[in-house]
Design a protein around this motif. Structure first.
Motif: not given
Length: 72
Positions: A21-29
């Motif tokens: 999620a961090k790599i993709l710049n989105v939340s874990q959810n």
């Protein structure tokens, strides 16, 4: 749609959903919902994952068993 190769490649590289999620710049959810098929993958997200793991988008989408990109 749920694609088993995306989860497999993440797990094969000992990465958590949080790390992806961090790599993709989105939340874990959000990432979790992508992986479970609750929301559709975007083309740009698939490209980021393919580039990160140096595999083809076709491999991520279960369209081929060949991980490597064919450069014709």
């Amino acid at each position: 749609m749920k694609y088993k190769n995306i989860r497999s490649i993440r797990e094969d590289n000992d990465m958590t959903q949080q790390q992806m999620a961090k790599i993709l710049n989105v939340s874990q959810n959000t990432y979790s919902q992508y992986e479970t098929g609750k929301i559709e993958w975007t083309a740009s997200t698939l490209i980021k994952i393919a580039d990160y793991f140096d595999v083809s988008v076709d491999y991520l989408l279960d369209r081929t068993k060949n991980k490597k990109i064919n450069h014709s």
